[in-house]
Design a protein around this motif. Structure first.
Motif, short mmCIF file in Angstrom:
data_model
loop_
_atom_site.label_atom_id
_atom_site.label_comp_id
_atom_site.label_asym_id
_atom_site.label_seq_id
_atom_site.Cartn_x
_atom_site.Cartn_y
_atom_site.Cartn_z
N PHE A 194 -2.59 -3.93 0.03
CA PHE A 194 -1.67 -2.83 0.33
C PHE A 194 -1.26 -2.14 -0.97
CE2 PHE A 194 0.53 -6.79 -0.20
CZ PHE A 194 1.70 -6.50 -0.88
N LEU A 195 -0.62 -0.99 -0.83
CA LEU A 195 -0.20 -0.18 -1.97
C LEU A 195 1.32 -0.14 -2.09
CD1 LEU A 195 -2.58 2.91 -1.53
CD2 LEU A 195 -3.00 0.81 -2.83
N LEU A 196 1.81 -0.25 -3.33
CA LEU A 196 3.24 -0.13 -3.59
C LEU A 196 3.48 1.04 -4.55
CD1 LEU A 196 4.36 -3.85 -4.16
CD2 LEU A 196 4.67 -2.46 -2.11
N ASP A 197 4.58 1.78 -4.31
CA ASP A 197 4.92 2.86 -5.23
C ASP A 197 5.77 2.31 -6.37
OD1 ASP A 197 7.54 2.56 -4.32
OD2 ASP A 197 7.50 4.35 -3.05
N ASP A 198 6.26 3.19 -7.22
CA ASP A 198 7.03 2.75 -8.40
C ASP A 198 8.34 2.08 -8.04
OD1 ASP A 198 5.06 3.69 -10.08
OD2 ASP A 198 6.03 5.64 -10.41
N GLU A 199 8.79 2.27 -6.80
CA GLU A 199 10.03 1.64 -6.36
C GLU A 199 9.76 0.45 -5.45
OE1 GLU A 199 12.31 4.76 -4.61
OE2 GLU A 199 12.78 5.70 -6.54
N ASP A 200 8.52 -0.03 -5.45
CA ASP A 200 8.10 -1.18 -4.64
C ASP A 200 8.25 -0.93 -3.14
OD1 ASP A 200 7.19 -2.68 -6.73
OD2 ASP A 200 9.03 -3.87 -6.95
N LYS A 201 8.06 0.31 -2.74
CA LYS A 201 7.99 0.65 -1.32
C LYS A 201 6.51 0.80 -0.94
CE LYS A 201 12.50 1.21 -0.65
NZ LYS A 201 12.99 0.92 -2.00
N GLU A 202 6.19 0.38 0.27
CA GLU A 202 4.78 0.44 0.69
C GLU A 202 4.35 1.87 0.95
OE1 GLU A 202 1.53 -1.66 3.67
OE2 GLU A 202 3.68 -2.00 4.01
N ILE A 203 3.15 2.21 0.52
CA ILE A 203 2.57 3.54 0.75
C ILE A 203 1.57 3.46 1.90
CG2 ILE A 203 1.07 5.32 -0.23
CD1 ILE A 203 2.19 4.58 -2.97
N ARG A 204 1.77 4.29 2.89
CA ARG A 204 0.84 4.34 4.02
C ARG A 204 0.23 5.73 4.20
NH1 ARG A 204 1.48 -0.04 7.55
NH2 ARG A 204 3.26 -1.40 7.07
N THR A 205 0.76 6.71 3.47
CA THR A 205 0.31 8.08 3.61
C THR A 205 -1.01 8.31 2.88
OG1 THR A 205 2.64 8.77 3.67
CG2 THR A 205 0.98 10.50 3.30
N ASN A 206 -1.93 8.99 3.52
CA ASN A 206 -3.21 9.29 2.89
C ASN A 206 -3.03 10.14 1.65
OD1 ASN A 206 -4.27 7.99 5.08
ND2 ASN A 206 -5.16 9.81 6.04
N GLY A 207 -3.82 9.84 0.61
CA GLY A 207 -3.83 10.67 -0.59
C GLY A 207 -2.75 10.38 -1.61
N VAL A 208 -1.84 9.46 -1.30
CA VAL A 208 -0.75 9.13 -2.23
C VAL A 208 -1.11 7.86 -2.99
CG1 VAL A 208 1.70 8.57 -2.46
CG2 VAL A 208 0.95 10.19 -0.70
N GLU A 209 -1.09 7.95 -4.32
CA GLU A 209 -1.48 6.81 -5.15
C GLU A 209 -0.38 5.77 -5.27
OE1 GLU A 209 -2.94 7.85 -8.98
OE2 GLU A 209 -4.55 9.14 -8.21
N GLY A 210 -0.80 4.52 -5.35
CA GLY A 210 0.12 3.42 -5.59
C GLY A 210 -0.62 2.25 -6.19
N GLU A 211 0.14 1.24 -6.63
CA GLU A 211 -0.51 0.06 -7.21
C GLU A 211 -1.06 -0.82 -6.10
OE1 GLU A 211 0.25 -3.62 -10.34
OE2 GLU A 211 1.97 -2.49 -9.56
N LEU A 212 -2.32 -1.24 -6.27
CA LEU A 212 -2.97 -2.06 -5.27
C LEU A 212 -2.53 -3.52 -5.45
CD1 LEU A 212 -6.60 -1.58 -4.11
CD2 LEU A 212 -5.73 -3.89 -4.49
N CYS A 213 -2.06 -4.13 -4.37
CA CYS A 213 -1.57 -5.50 -4.39
C CYS A 213 -2.29 -6.32 -3.33
CB CYS A 213 -0.07 -5.54 -4.13
SG CYS A 213 0.90 -4.60 -5.35
N VAL A 214 -2.39 -7.63 -3.57
CA VAL A 214 -3.17 -8.50 -2.69
C VAL A 214 -2.41 -9.80 -2.44
CG1 VAL A 214 -5.42 -9.60 -2.32
CG2 VAL A 214 -5.25 -7.60 -3.82
N SER A 215 -2.51 -10.31 -1.20
CA SER A 215 -2.00 -11.65 -0.90
C SER A 215 -2.99 -12.38 -0.01
CB SER A 215 -0.62 -11.57 -0.23
OG SER A 215 -0.72 -10.99 1.05
N GLY A 216 -2.82 -13.69 0.08
CA GLY A 216 -3.73 -14.51 0.88
C GLY A 216 -4.21 -15.71 0.10
N THR A 217 -5.00 -16.58 0.75
CA THR A 217 -5.47 -17.81 0.09
C THR A 217 -6.45 -17.54 -1.03
OG1 THR A 217 -7.23 -18.07 1.73
CG2 THR A 217 -5.18 -19.23 2.16
#
Length: 502
Positions: free
Chosen positions: A333-356
């Protein structure tokens, strides 16, 4: 299943005489490999290697595979030390590990003795000759956990000191099972291994082979400098699968290698490590119009890859090839600079990953681990560790993730925030440019483009103005016969930065 050797045991029973790994000079069957693993594991168990690091100062070969499996059988975890690496870097890694045992080959024994290592040095050639101690190995098996480390891969660190990414058995087992299922890799495949063993691309070859009973052909490094020898090797060994770094594929296309020979057995080509230029992808697709091409994405910290995109349409020069969607059992998933999730197309954010698939962190480095492996800011109900990749990405109109650039590739120039990756994408739309890399010269406040291709600066500027605003056009263009790459097959941006004032 709680250990990768469970795969080897299974193959030794079901396909005992089948070749498991082969290099230019030797090969080993699944049954032989298990026997070596148990014999070497018995010897190493006497040195109390359980849950301890065992560095291997060895070249990529069948012999190294045997030692790796032996370390695992002893309950330890391996670290590959490339003998061609600078002594300073090798010593930094050894200092971080604090290992008691180091294994090397006769060829590199003098180097091993020069290193800042005070433990016991063993020769690979002298291991594997004694009978296995079934009772001792059985006790190790009883005590092992799927969260035990399997290997540590050292990547470059922002402080100049390498960071050791610790990956456990469960992460590799879960990922490889899904990886082979997703792409239909089975016992009929022959995997052409390009990557060195201290680069995580090799993990997909080694453990896919063990998981499904496929043969892994270890391609000599020097063949990638001579495309004709490389293609002859692929053809002679009937290789069906290429999981390669982007640069390895582009070497073939830059030299038009496929005009010499098109190996007929290849049915799947997957690439990762950095952005694949469309012109090079299209070159390969023109010779292989019916096979599967897959763009893989993921840093070492999430066990090889977390997303994939099967190429299912035509791309033009300068188009962005998506990195796609997550593998099963991985949340991306993507997080913005305020650690809110980004779901909108075309908006950049930091890519984050979770899982085993997440690594256990950085070896002997709690500060760096705490910076990158953090609790999910979207979840305050329980401990959910995520890895912050430092990569910027966005969703396209189809809901696929697209890589934008590294966070640290973003610069401030002439009052504008600029992604160097965006400039490179535009430059690749110019047909004459075979490869390019942009770096920022902080001292002189200028963007410098290193490129390979028969075209002048004036011509580049004229053509790239169609795609870039003036403030994004590089100030300096430097033509090179070839761009330097790291030993892991990525463009060597650090070396190019060092060349700025030369």
């Amino acid at each position: 299943m709680n250990n990768v050797l469970d795969h080897l045991k299974k193959q030794a029973i079901e396909r005992p005489e089948k070749t498991a790994f082969s290099d230019e000079k030797s090969s080993v069957t699944f049954k032989e490999l298990e026997s070596y693993a148990r014999s070497i594991g018995t010897e190493l168990a006497l040195l109390s290697c359980q849950r301890k690091p065992v560095p291997l100062l060895m070249d990529k070969s069948v012999s190294t595979i045997k030692i790796m499996m032996g370390v695992i059988a002893a309950g330890g975890f391996y670290i590959i030390l490339d003998p061609t690496q600078p002594v300073l870097r090798l010593n930094q890694i050894l200092e971080t590990l604090g290992a008691d045992v180091l294994i090397t080959e006769k060829e590199h024994l003098d180097l091993a003795k020069e290193l800042a290592f005070s433990g016991k040095i063993l020769l690979a050639e002298e291991l594997g000759k004694k009978a296995a101690d079934d009772k001792a190995l059985e006790q190790i098996e009883k005590e092992r956990l799927d969260t035990d480390p399997l290997y540590v891969l050292f990547t470059s660190g922002s402080t100049g000191v390498p960071k050791g990414v610790v990956v456990c058995h469960r992460s590799v087992i879960d990922f490889i099972n899904e990886f082979t299922r997703q792409f239909g890799i089975d016992e009929n495949d022959v995997l052409g291994n390009q990557a060195p063993f201290d680069f995580d691309v090799s993990v997909k070859d080694i453990y896919s082979g063990l998981a499904v009973g496929a043969t892994v052909q270890l391609i000599p490094k020097e063949y990638f400098s001579v495309p004709m020898r490389l293609l002859d090797f692929l053809d002679d060994r009937k290789v069906t699968n290429l999981t390669w770094a982007v640069s390895a594929l582009t070497i073939v296309s830059i030299f038009d290698g496929l005009s010499y020979k098109v190996p007929g057995s290849i049915r799947r080509i997957m690439f990762s490590g950095e952005t694949m230029p469309v012109k090079h992808l299209n070159y390969w697709r023109s010779y292989y119009p019916k096979i599967k091409f897959v763009n893989l994405y993921g840093p070492t910290e999430i066990t090889c890859n977390c997303t994939f995109y099967e190429i299912n349409k035509e791309f033009s020069d300068g188009d962005v090839i998506p990195i796609g969607r997550p593998f099963n059992n991985e949340k991306v998933f993507l997080l913005d600079d305020e650690d809110k999730e980004i779901r909108t197309n075309g908006v950049e954010g930091e890519l984050c990953v979770s899982g085993t698939a997440l690594a256990l962190g950085y070896y002997n480095n709690p500060e760096q681990t705490a910076k990158s492996f953090v609790n999910n800011p979207l979840n305050d109900k329980w401990q959910e560790t995520i890895y912050r990749t430092g990569d910027l990405a966005y969703y396209d109109e189809n809901g696929d993730l697209c890589f934008a650039s590294r966070k640290d590739f973003q610069i401030k120039h002439m009052g504008h925030r600029i992604e160097l990756g965006e400039i490179e994408t535009a430059l690749y739309k110019i047909g004459e440019i075979k490869q390019c890399c942009c770096v920022f010269d902080d001292k002189k406040n200028r963007i410098v483009c290193f490129y390979q291709g028969e075209i002048t600066k004036q011509e580049i500027v004229s053509k790239v103005r169609v795609y870039l605003q003036d403030f994004m056009i590089p100030n300096v263009f430097r033509k090179l016969d070839e761009l330097p790459i790291t030993k892991n097959g990525k463009l060597d941006r650090s070396l190019l930065k060092q060349m700025l004032n030369k």
